[in-house]
Each structure stands twice: as C-alpha cells, then as structure tokens.
Design an enzyme around this catalytic site. Structure first.
Site, PDB file in Angstrom:
ATOM      1  N   GLY A  51       0.790  -1.231   0.000  1.00 48.23           N
ATOM      2  CA  GLY A  51       0.000   0.000   0.000  1.00 48.23           C
ATOM      3  C   GLY A  51       0.822   1.280   0.000  1.00 48.23           C
ATOM      4  O   GLY A  51       1.844   1.392  -0.690  1.00 48.23           O
ATOM      5  N   PHE A  52       0.365   2.243   0.801  1.00 53.95           N
ATOM      6  CA  PHE A  52       1.010   3.554   0.837  1.00 53.95           C
ATOM      7  C   PHE A  52       2.422   3.511   1.427  1.00 53.95           C
ATOM      8  O   PHE A  52       3.280   4.306   1.057  1.00 53.95           O
ATOM      9  CB  PHE A  52       0.154   4.540   1.638  1.00 53.95           C
ATOM     10  CG  PHE A  52      -1.074   4.998   0.905  1.00 53.95           C
ATOM     11  CD1 PHE A  52      -0.958   5.812  -0.218  1.00 53.95           C
ATOM     12  CD2 PHE A  52      -2.344   4.621   1.314  1.00 53.95           C
ATOM     13  CE1 PHE A  52      -2.084   6.239  -0.914  1.00 53.95           C
ATOM     14  CE2 PHE A  52      -3.482   5.048   0.630  1.00 53.95           C
ATOM     15  CZ  PHE A  52      -3.348   5.862  -0.485  1.00 53.95           C
ATOM     16  N   PHE A  73       4.804  -6.470   9.059  1.00 59.34           N
ATOM     17  CA  PHE A  73       4.424  -7.712   9.725  1.00 59.34           C
ATOM     18  C   PHE A  73       3.896  -8.650   8.659  1.00 59.34           C
ATOM     19  O   PHE A  73       2.732  -8.556   8.267  1.00 59.34           O
ATOM     20  CB  PHE A  73       3.342  -7.396  10.756  1.00 59.34           C
ATOM     21  CG  PHE A  73       3.322  -8.342  11.934  1.00 59.34           C
ATOM     22  CD1 PHE A  73       4.294  -9.310  12.101  1.00 59.34           C
ATOM     23  CD2 PHE A  73       2.325  -8.237  12.894  1.00 59.34           C
ATOM     24  CE1 PHE A  73       4.278 -10.167  13.202  1.00 59.34           C
ATOM     25  CE2 PHE A  73       2.292  -9.091  13.995  1.00 59.34           C
ATOM     26  CZ  PHE A  73       3.276 -10.041  14.154  1.00 59.34           C
ATOM     27  N   TYR A 234     -17.275   5.650   8.182  1.00 58.29           N
ATOM     28  CA  TYR A 234     -15.835   5.922   8.192  1.00 58.29           C
ATOM     29  C   TYR A 234     -15.477   7.117   9.085  1.00 58.29           C
ATOM     30  O   TYR A 234     -15.164   6.962  10.255  1.00 58.29           O
ATOM     31  CB  TYR A 234     -15.260   6.079   6.763  1.00 58.29           C
ATOM     32  CG  TYR A 234     -13.754   5.985   6.826  1.00 58.29           C
ATOM     33  CD1 TYR A 234     -13.100   4.768   6.641  1.00 58.29           C
ATOM     34  CD2 TYR A 234     -12.978   7.096   7.177  1.00 58.29           C
ATOM     35  CE1 TYR A 234     -11.722   4.656   6.797  1.00 58.29           C
ATOM     36  CE2 TYR A 234     -11.598   6.993   7.336  1.00 58.29           C
ATOM     37  CZ  TYR A 234     -10.971   5.772   7.135  1.00 58.29           C
ATOM     38  OH  TYR A 234      -9.614   5.668   7.309  1.00 58.29           O
TER      39      TYR A 234
HETATM   40  P1  NAI Z   1      -1.881  -1.841   3.881  1.00 62.27           P
HETATM   41  O1  NAI Z   1      -2.672  -2.925   4.521  1.00 62.27           O
HETATM   42  O2  NAI Z   1      -1.575  -1.950   2.442  1.00 62.27           O
HETATM   43  O3  NAI Z   1      -0.454  -1.683   4.639  1.00 62.27           O
HETATM   44  C1  NAI Z   1      -0.312  -1.861   6.001  1.00 62.27           C
HETATM   45  C2  NAI Z   1       1.155  -2.066   6.357  1.00 62.27           C
HETATM   46  O4  NAI Z   1       1.254  -2.166   7.783  1.00 62.27           O
HETATM   47  C3  NAI Z   1       1.776  -3.353   5.802  1.00 62.27           C
HETATM   48  O5  NAI Z   1       3.126  -3.108   5.470  1.00 62.27           O
HETATM   49  C4  NAI Z   1       1.727  -4.302   6.996  1.00 62.27           C
HETATM   50  O6  NAI Z   1       2.732  -5.313   6.988  1.00 62.27           O
HETATM   51  C5  NAI Z   1       1.991  -3.322   8.125  1.00 62.27           C
HETATM   52  N1  NAI Z   1       1.527  -3.787   9.439  1.00 62.27           N
HETATM   53  C6  NAI Z   1       0.266  -4.081   9.845  1.00 62.27           C
HETATM   54  N2  NAI Z   1       0.274  -4.427  11.149  1.00 62.27           N
HETATM   55  C7  NAI Z   1       1.551  -4.339  11.567  1.00 62.27           C
HETATM   56  C8  NAI Z   1       2.208  -4.562  12.809  1.00 62.27           C
HETATM   57  N3  NAI Z   1       1.551  -4.925  13.902  1.00 62.27           N
HETATM   58  N4  NAI Z   1       3.542  -4.391  12.860  1.00 62.27           N
HETATM   59  C9  NAI Z   1       4.256  -4.021  11.764  1.00 62.27           C
HETATM   60  N5  NAI Z   1       3.692  -3.780  10.579  1.00 62.27           N
HETATM   61  C10 NAI Z   1       2.362  -3.943  10.478  1.00 62.27           C
HETATM   62  O7  NAI Z   1      -2.625  -0.505   4.245  1.00 62.27           O
HETATM   63  P2  NAI Z   1      -2.715   0.934   3.557  1.00 62.27           P
HETATM   64  O8  NAI Z   1      -4.035   1.049   2.899  1.00 62.27           O
HETATM   65  O9  NAI Z   1      -1.480   1.259   2.817  1.00 62.27           O
HETATM   66  O10 NAI Z   1      -2.823   1.841   4.869  1.00 62.27           O
HETATM   67  C11 NAI Z   1      -1.747   2.574   5.395  1.00 62.27           C
HETATM   68  C12 NAI Z   1      -2.290   3.838   6.028  1.00 62.27           C
HETATM   69  O11 NAI Z   1      -2.893   4.645   5.017  1.00 62.27           O
HETATM   70  C13 NAI Z   1      -3.376   3.581   7.081  1.00 62.27           C
HETATM   71  O12 NAI Z   1      -3.216   4.502   8.129  1.00 62.27           O
HETATM   72  C14 NAI Z   1      -4.653   3.886   6.314  1.00 62.27           C
HETATM   73  O13 NAI Z   1      -5.710   4.284   7.150  1.00 62.27           O
HETATM   74  C15 NAI Z   1      -4.182   5.032   5.451  1.00 62.27           C
HETATM   75  N6  NAI Z   1      -5.030   5.326   4.282  1.00 62.27           N
HETATM   76  C16 NAI Z   1      -5.518   4.325   3.473  1.00 62.27           C
HETATM   77  C17 NAI Z   1      -6.362   4.629   2.420  1.00 62.27           C
HETATM   78  C18 NAI Z   1      -6.898   3.566   1.517  1.00 62.27           C
HETATM   79  O14 NAI Z   1      -7.865   3.833   0.798  1.00 62.27           O
HETATM   80  N7  NAI Z   1      -6.337   2.392   1.481  1.00 62.27           N
HETATM   81  C19 NAI Z   1      -6.748   6.027   2.130  1.00 62.27           C
HETATM   82  C20 NAI Z   1      -6.112   7.000   2.969  1.00 62.27           C
HETATM   83  C21 NAI Z   1      -5.310   6.639   4.031  1.00 62.27           C
HETATM   84 NA    NA Z   2       1.194   0.790   4.038  1.00 58.08          NA
END
Ligand code: NAI
Ligand code: NA
EC number: 1.3.1.9
Length: 395
Positions: A51-52, A73, A234
C-alpha cells in the site's frame, strides 16, 4: 509450484512472487520516470511492505536515493505455502535497491511492540546514525499494548445510530443493502488504541530519546476523510475517531520535536484498493464509482502516483498547502466538487444490473488481485515458480 489465487471474502490466501516483483518494478519505473526529488536521505518506513507505505519506501529510495529501513508484519513463505505479498514485495524491493547501490534493510515483526522498536533503534545506531524522515503507515485490526499487554481490536462501526446503505461484493458484482450496528461498550476506545496516534508517538519518543532524529526531521502519518456516503461508517465512525486521534497526535509530536526543529504531519490520501480498505463495508462500492469517474477525467492515481506527488509537490516541493486543520491533502482530486457530484449521482442509481457499466468493478477487482501479485501484465502464471523467496536482509 504453480500458484493460483484462492480468495475468501475480501482476502486472498495465496500470493504470487513474480507478480509482486513485477508490481514493485512497475512502481520503481514510475518514480524514476518522474525525475529526482530533493528529499530525505535516511528514511524509516513503518508499515513498509504494501500500500502507501511500500509506495513511500519506493519513492524515497528511487526518487531521492535514500537509504531505507522498512518495518512490517508479514508471513514468509514455506515449502508449498506462499508467503504474504508484503514479504514478496520487500524481497523484490531490496533486490532492486541493492542493485541500484542503495542501502535497504527490513525488520519483520510487530511494530507495536517494544522489542521491534528496540531492534530498529539498534539498526539505526549501527548503520545510519540518524533518520530524517519517518513514514508511519500501519493498518492493523489489532494491537497489543506494549506496557499493559492488553490486546485491543479495532472495529468498523458507526457511532450513535445504525447505518444502512448500499455495498457491493466485488467478486460477484452483487449490490445489496447492509446495516451496521453502532459501536457499543469500548469499541471506540479500542479502535483508537489500535489505529490512533499513541504508537506513532511511541516510535518518535523512542527515536528522539536515543538522539536518532536528525535536525529538522519530519514524520508523516496517513489519514482518510472521504465522501458523505461513507461518513457514518468511516470518518464519523469508530475508525474516524482513531483518525481524529492520529491527527491530533501530529501536533503533540511537533511540540516534542521543537528542540530539533522537527515536524509531524498527517497526509490525507485518496481512497484506494488495499488490503486494509477492502475490508471496510460500503467503501468498495464507492471506490468502484470513484475509479470510473476519476479515470474518465484522467485524474486517477494509485498508491505510487499519490506518494510521488506527495513528495514532489508537497513535502519536498516547497508548498505543503495545508488545510484549515493543518493537514496535507493529496485527496484533493478525489474530493473535487465535480468528482463528488458525479459519484453521488451514480451512487443513487447503482444496482447489480448496471454497476459493471456505471462503475469500474473490473478496475477494482484487478487492483485487488494485483495486491497479491495476480493478474499483473506480463507475468507468466503458467510458469513454475519457487514460492520460497527470502528478503535478503532478513536471515
Ligand atoms: P496496507 O494494509 O496496504 O499496509 C499496512 C502495512 O502495515 C503493511 O506493510 C503491513 O505489513 C503493516 N503492518 C500491519 N500491522 C503491523 C504490525 N503490527 N507491525 C508491523 N507492521 C504492520 O494498508 P494501507 O491502505 O497502505 O494503509 C496505510 C495507512 O494509510 C493507514 O493509516 C490507512 O488508514 C491510510 N489510508 C488508506 C487509504 C486507503 O484507501 N487504502 C486512504 C487513505 C489513508
Ligand atoms: Na502501508
């Protein structure tokens, strides 16, 4: 082995190493095509594998030649069982970074724990000395509190009233009505404990107390606001309460960083298909309509386009363009009035019968499979692949 997608609801149980590698290469190529960014040189990304967060790591490394440490993780592969996509992504990232002469090391474990923070602190001491950018991009359904040992679970619920609206099963295209009961008991506090800012501050405290933050260091966490239709579940719901807490924490951290002239920001990003967002009811329908509208207007972006723009135009572009609450906004195109008006109109009329036409269900579904390395252009899925792939820095 030959690896095929095996989905269960909004998760996929398998992932494909070659497809994940190709995704990473495509993101690297995109960043390189946009030219150099005069950005941070020593970067820690927490949540770096998908992701981001992955897009942030790639943008730092290949946009600014940064040394990166990534924390995540993920599940390594074992004989006959593919690993999780973040593991394959990181393996591919490190391979490419090393080939480009860039420092890249990774730590796989629970970022909420003291133990992983300590490992990162030691690694920075040994290898990089100080960090000038910390990206905080965790998305997790649970958090074990490092001092009390309490295990908190986050929930996706409205606050106050039952929320009823449309949603879609993006595998079948079936649009249906769902009702979600409001938060009860400690749902709100629990969700804040998982996705709020406490852990972000703990990371920054740990780094600062060991003098591992460079003069003027910056940290950025990611947030979301979104449209009216998803507001009850949300932004005004339990997850929104956690995002409010995260956003408030930015100001606390900025205060803490005064002595080194450091700053903490929240960047509000666009809605995108990731493992985290697929799990949120109503959002997949919104995203499929949003994609359709934004693609038609030529303003669609994925994670890498979002973060490349965040870096080149905001963080290191000289104009943060903060909103009235002090946030960076790269959801600006998503939130454009013309975009939202069109999505709203489509929302009213969306049904199982017309969604494949008025929405970008195919784009949604493709992005979902891509997260796991499937349906990636140019990858031969008939070919035998070795499922056991190691991240070079993790032995
Ligand atoms: P994602 O699920 O793609 O990435 C999450 C990351 O966190 C992964 O690298 C995972 O391994 C890591 N992770 C999770 N639990 C962990 C732990 N206990 N210890 C270490 N690493 C851990 O998620 P995404 O969508 O990239 O989200 C990242 C941020 O961006 C979040 O705060 C989300 O709310 C925010 N965001 C997401 C949007 C979306 O539409 N997907 C939009 C705007 C913000
Ligand atoms: Na991420």
């Amino acid at each position: 082995m030959i690896i095929e997608p095996r989905t269960r609801g909004f998760i996929c149980l398998t992932s494909h190493p070659t497809g994940c590698e190709q995704n990473v290469i495509n993101q690297i190529e995109y960043v390189k095509s946009k030219g150099k960014i005069d950005g941070a040189k020593k970067v820690l990304v927490i949540g770096a594998s998908t992701g981001f967060g992955l897009a942030s790591r790639i943008s730092s490394a290949f946009g600014s030649d940064a040394a990166t440490i990534g924390v995540f993780f993920d599940k390594p592969a074992t004989e006959g069982r593919p690993g999780s996509p973040g593991f394959y992504n990181t393996a591919a990232f490190e391979k490419q970074a090393t080939a480009a002469g860039l420092y890249a090391k990774s730590i796989n474990g629970d970022a909420f724990s003291n133990e992983i923070k300590e490992q990162v602190v030691n690694l920075i001491k040994e290898d990089l000395g100080q960090i000038d950018l910390v990206i905080y991009s965790l998305a997790s359904p649970v958090r074990t509190h490092p001092t009390t040992g309490t295990r908190y679970k986050s929930v996706l619920k409205p606050i106050g009233d039952v929320f009823s609206n449309k949603t879609v099963d993006f595998h079948t295209g079936k649009v249906s009505e769902i009702s979600i009961n409001p938060a009860e008991g400690e749902d709100v506090e629990n969700t804040i404990n998982v996705m709020g800012g406490e852990d972000w501050k703990m990371w920054m405290d740990a780094l600062q107390s060991e003098n591992l933050l460079a003069e003027g260091a910056t940290t950025v966490a990611y947030s979301y606001i979104g449209p009216e239709v998803t507001k009850p579940v949300y932004r005004n719901g339990t997850i929104g309460a956690a995002k409010d807490h995260l956003e408030a924490t930015a100001f606390t951290i900025t205060d803490d960083l005064k002595s080194i002239g450091g700053k903490a920001y929240v960047s509000v990003n666009k809605a995108l298909v990731t493992q985290a967002s697929s799990a949120i009811p109503v959002i997949p329908l919104y995203i499929s309509l949003l994609y359709k509208v934004m693609k038609a207007k030529g303003i669609h972006e994925g994670c890498i386009e979002q973060i490349q723009r965040l870096y080149s135009e905001r963080l290191f572009g000289g104009d943060l363009a903060l909103d009235e609450k002090g946030r960076i906004r790269v959801d600006d195109w998503e939130m454009r009035e013309d975009v939202q008006a069109e999505v709203n109109k489509l929302w009213e009329t969306a049904t199982t019968e017309n969604l494949s036409e008025i929405g970008d269900l195919e784009g949604y579904s493709n992005d979902f499979y891509n997260l796991f390395g499937f349906k990636v252009a140019g990858v031969d899925y008939e070919a035998d692949v070795n499922e056991v792939v190691n991240v070079p820095s993790i032995q």
